[in-house]
Design a protein around this motif. Structure first.
Motif, PDB file in Angstrom:
ATOM      1  N   TYR A  54     -13.827  37.235  50.955  1.00 24.29           N
ATOM      2  CA  TYR A  54     -14.535  37.990  49.877  1.00 24.29           C
ATOM      3  C   TYR A  54     -13.670  39.184  49.342  1.00 24.29           C
ATOM      4  N   GLY A  55     -13.147  39.843  50.557  1.00 24.75           N
ATOM      5  CA  GLY A  55     -12.356  40.977  50.232  1.00 24.75           C
ATOM      6  C   GLY A  55     -11.222  40.934  49.365  1.00 24.75           C
ATOM      7  N   ALA A  56     -10.531  39.773  49.288  1.00 24.93           N
ATOM      8  CA  ALA A  56      -9.403  39.552  48.383  1.00 24.93           C
ATOM      9  C   ALA A  56      -9.647  39.729  47.010  1.00 24.93           C
ATOM     10  N   TYR A  57     -10.912  39.716  46.702  1.00 27.07           N
ATOM     11  CA  TYR A  57     -11.407  39.963  45.421  1.00 27.07           C
ATOM     12  C   TYR A  57     -12.238  41.078  45.046  1.00 27.07           C
ATOM     13  N   HIS A  58     -12.156  42.025  46.156  1.00 25.60           N
ATOM     14  CA  HIS A  58     -12.721  43.259  46.273  1.00 25.60           C
ATOM     15  C   HIS A  58     -11.813  44.269  46.996  1.00 25.60           C
ATOM     16  N   ASN A 118     -11.103  50.292  45.658  1.00 23.34           N
ATOM     17  CA  ASN A 118     -11.880  51.133  46.295  1.00 23.34           C
ATOM     18  C   ASN A 118     -13.166  51.518  45.250  1.00 23.34           C
ATOM     19  N   VAL A 119     -12.902  51.579  44.009  1.00 23.99           N
ATOM     20  CA  VAL A 119     -13.872  51.927  43.070  1.00 23.99           C
ATOM     21  C   VAL A 119     -14.810  50.374  42.897  1.00 23.99           C
ATOM     22  N   ASN A 120     -14.125  49.440  42.926  1.00 19.60           N
ATOM     23  CA  ASN A 120     -14.994  48.300  43.077  1.00 19.60           C
ATOM     24  C   ASN A 120     -15.666  48.051  44.149  1.00 19.60           C
ATOM     25  N   LYS A 121     -15.174  48.513  45.221  1.00 19.74           N
ATOM     26  CA  LYS A 121     -15.882  48.421  46.566  1.00 19.74           C
ATOM     27  C   LYS A 121     -17.040  49.263  46.479  1.00 19.74           C
ATOM     28  N   PHE A 122     -17.003  50.439  45.977  1.00 18.52           N
ATOM     29  CA  PHE A 122     -18.244  51.438  45.778  1.00 18.52           C
ATOM     30  C   PHE A 122     -19.262  50.852  44.991  1.00 18.52           C
ATOM     31  N   ILE A 123     -18.761  50.356  43.661  1.00 10.21           N
ATOM     32  CA  ILE A 123     -19.723  49.729  42.814  1.00 10.21           C
ATOM     33  C   ILE A 123     -20.585  48.627  43.641  1.00 10.21           C
ATOM     34  N   HIS A 124     -19.838  47.766  44.362  1.00  9.32           N
ATOM     35  CA  HIS A 124     -20.609  46.624  45.096  1.00  9.32           C
ATOM     36  C   HIS A 124     -21.607  47.232  46.328  1.00  9.32           C
ATOM     37  N   ILE A 125     -21.093  48.295  46.898  1.00  5.98           N
ATOM     38  CA  ILE A 125     -21.803  48.802  47.949  1.00  5.98           C
ATOM     39  C   ILE A 125     -23.045  49.447  47.089  1.00  5.98           C
ATOM     40  N   VAL A 126     -23.138  49.862  46.227  1.00  9.59           N
ATOM     41  CA  VAL A 126     -24.181  50.485  45.361  1.00  9.59           C
ATOM     42  C   VAL A 126     -25.345  49.391  44.768  1.00  9.59           C
ATOM     43  N   PHE A 127     -24.423  48.437  44.159  1.00  4.95           N
ATOM     44  CA  PHE A 127     -25.413  47.360  43.249  1.00  4.95           C
ATOM     45  C   PHE A 127     -25.658  46.101  44.024  1.00  4.95           C
ATOM     46  N   VAL A 128     -24.911  45.671  45.017  1.00  3.99           N
ATOM     47  CA  VAL A 128     -25.383  44.575  45.725  1.00  3.99           C
ATOM     48  C   VAL A 128     -26.591  44.725  46.571  1.00  3.99           C
ATOM     49  N   PRO A 129     -26.940  45.807  46.943  1.00  2.00           N
ATOM     50  CA  PRO A 129     -28.396  45.902  47.513  1.00  2.00           C
ATOM     51  C   PRO A 129     -29.422  45.778  46.208  1.00  2.00           C
ATOM     52  N   LEU A 130     -29.036  46.240  45.260  1.00  2.88           N
ATOM     53  CA  LEU A 130     -30.132  46.431  44.250  1.00  2.88           C
ATOM     54  C   LEU A 130     -30.387  44.847  43.645  1.00  2.88           C
ATOM     55  N   ILE A 131     -29.087  43.964  43.616  1.00  8.74           N
ATOM     56  CA  ILE A 131     -29.350  42.815  43.182  1.00  8.74           C
ATOM     57  C   ILE A 131     -30.130  41.896  44.243  1.00  8.74           C
ATOM     58  N   LEU A 132     -29.855  42.068  45.603  1.00  6.78           N
ATOM     59  CA  LEU A 132     -30.696  41.400  46.540  1.00  6.78           C
ATOM     60  C   LEU A 132     -32.093  41.847  46.296  1.00  6.78           C
ATOM     61  N   LEU A 133     -32.473  43.037  46.386  1.00 10.57           N
ATOM     62  CA  LEU A 133     -33.954  43.526  46.204  1.00 10.57           C
ATOM     63  C   LEU A 133     -34.497  42.829  45.127  1.00 10.57           C
ATOM     64  N   GLY A 165     -16.607  46.584  37.385  1.00 12.55           N
ATOM     65  CA  GLY A 165     -15.788  46.608  38.742  1.00 12.55           C
ATOM     66  C   GLY A 165     -14.605  45.949  38.629  1.00 12.55           C
ATOM     67  N   HIS A 166     -14.751  44.481  38.379  1.00  7.94           N
ATOM     68  CA  HIS A 166     -13.891  43.582  38.511  1.00  7.94           C
ATOM     69  C   HIS A 166     -12.873  43.511  37.320  1.00  7.94           C
ATOM     70  N   GLY A 167     -13.366  43.643  36.300  1.00  7.73           N
ATOM     71  CA  GLY A 167     -12.546  43.682  35.187  1.00  7.73           C
ATOM     72  C   GLY A 167     -11.600  44.911  34.945  1.00  7.73           C
ATOM     73  N   VAL A 168     -12.294  46.184  35.138  1.00  7.75           N
ATOM     74  CA  VAL A 168     -11.737  47.351  34.759  1.00  7.75           C
ATOM     75  C   VAL A 168     -10.829  47.615  36.021  1.00  7.75           C
ATOM     76  N   THR A 187     -22.159  45.876  53.808  1.00  9.12           N
ATOM     77  CA  THR A 187     -22.261  46.370  55.107  1.00  9.12           C
ATOM     78  C   THR A 187     -21.110  46.672  55.896  1.00  9.12           C
ATOM     79  N   LEU A 188     -20.389  45.842  56.049  1.00  7.79           N
ATOM     80  CA  LEU A 188     -19.054  45.848  56.833  1.00  7.79           C
ATOM     81  C   LEU A 188     -18.126  46.921  56.294  1.00  7.79           C
ATOM     82  N   GLU A 189     -18.010  47.117  55.051  1.00  4.39           N
ATOM     83  CA  GLU A 189     -17.213  48.278  54.455  1.00  4.39           C
ATOM     84  C   GLU A 189     -17.816  49.514  54.997  1.00  4.39           C
ATOM     85  N   VAL A 190     -19.150  49.538  54.714  1.00  3.88           N
ATOM     86  CA  VAL A 190     -19.670  50.952  55.250  1.00  3.88           C
ATOM     87  C   VAL A 190     -19.465  51.047  56.474  1.00  3.88           C
TER      88      VAL A 190
END
Length: 196
Positions: free
Chosen positions: A13-17, A20-35, A133-136, A159-162
């Motif tokens: 998964y990390g090879a695509y992430h 650091n900006v993309n990681k931060f975007i995922h840290i914020v938005f993955v939990p919202l997607i799951l919710l 995040g991925h494109g830019v 979670t692991l990134e945090v």
């Protein structure tokens, strides 16, 4: 790649992430997607028998642990993450089950229609932000394009990134970073099928 190996899963998964900006975007938005995904799961049509089963289970839990269609999914994800790593899995379990609770609470408080409407807006905006995040920032397509299973790794990865950001599991971080670099080289060489 082993589905029960933390380093393999995180590095794939990390090879695509890696940005650091993309990681931060995922840290914020993955939990919202799951919710919001939990809201959608709770929105699925189900039998009267299942509804009759959920009512007594909810009265037993007295609202502390909401029992809904999304609850088995939240528990299954949490257990899988505990298999990958107990400490990270337990930390994941806290926020995943909190997201499930928030989904059920929003449905109970605002009604299924309103919770689903706003959930859809948040869900779509969260996915768009990740594609940005991925494109830019990352310059690489999302991991799920190569392997749809990666959708289930995303909550563990963030979670692991945090955990890594707070300085825990340094030995694991070094192993994961090393394998990520190998995977990025393989991706750059056009050998994405050989990512391990």
């Amino acid at each position: 790649m082993t589905i029960f190996n933390l380093v393999d899963q995180a590095a794939s998964y990390g090879a695509y992430h890696h940005n650091n900006v993309n990681k931060f975007i995922h840290i914020v938005f993955v939990p919202l997607i799951l919710l919001t995904a939990f809201i959608f799961v709770d929105n699925l049509p189900h039998s009267a028998f299942l509804e009759d089963l959920l009512i007594p289970l909810n009265s037993i839990s007295n609202g502390l642990i909401p029992i809904a269609l999304s609850t088995p999914l939240a528990i299954a994800l949490s257990l899988y993450y505990c298999i990958l790593d107990v400490k990270v899995g337990l930390f994941s379990m806290l926020w995943i089950n909190a997201a499930n609770y928030a989904a059920v609470y929003s449905i109970n408080r605002y009604g299924l229609e309103i919770a689903t409407y706003y959930g859809a807006i948040v869900h779509i905006a969260s996915w768009i932000s990740q594609f940005v995040g991925h494109g830019v920032f990352e310059g690489r397509r999302p991991a799920l394009v190569s392997n749809i299973f990666q959708v289930f790794i995303a909550p563990f990865f963030v979670t692991l990134e945090v955990v890594f950001m707070f300085g825990f599991l340094n030995r694991t971080r070094i192993e994961v970073d090393h394998k990520i670099k190998q995977n990025i080289i393989a991706l750059s060489a056009g050998k994405s099928k050989k990512i391990q």
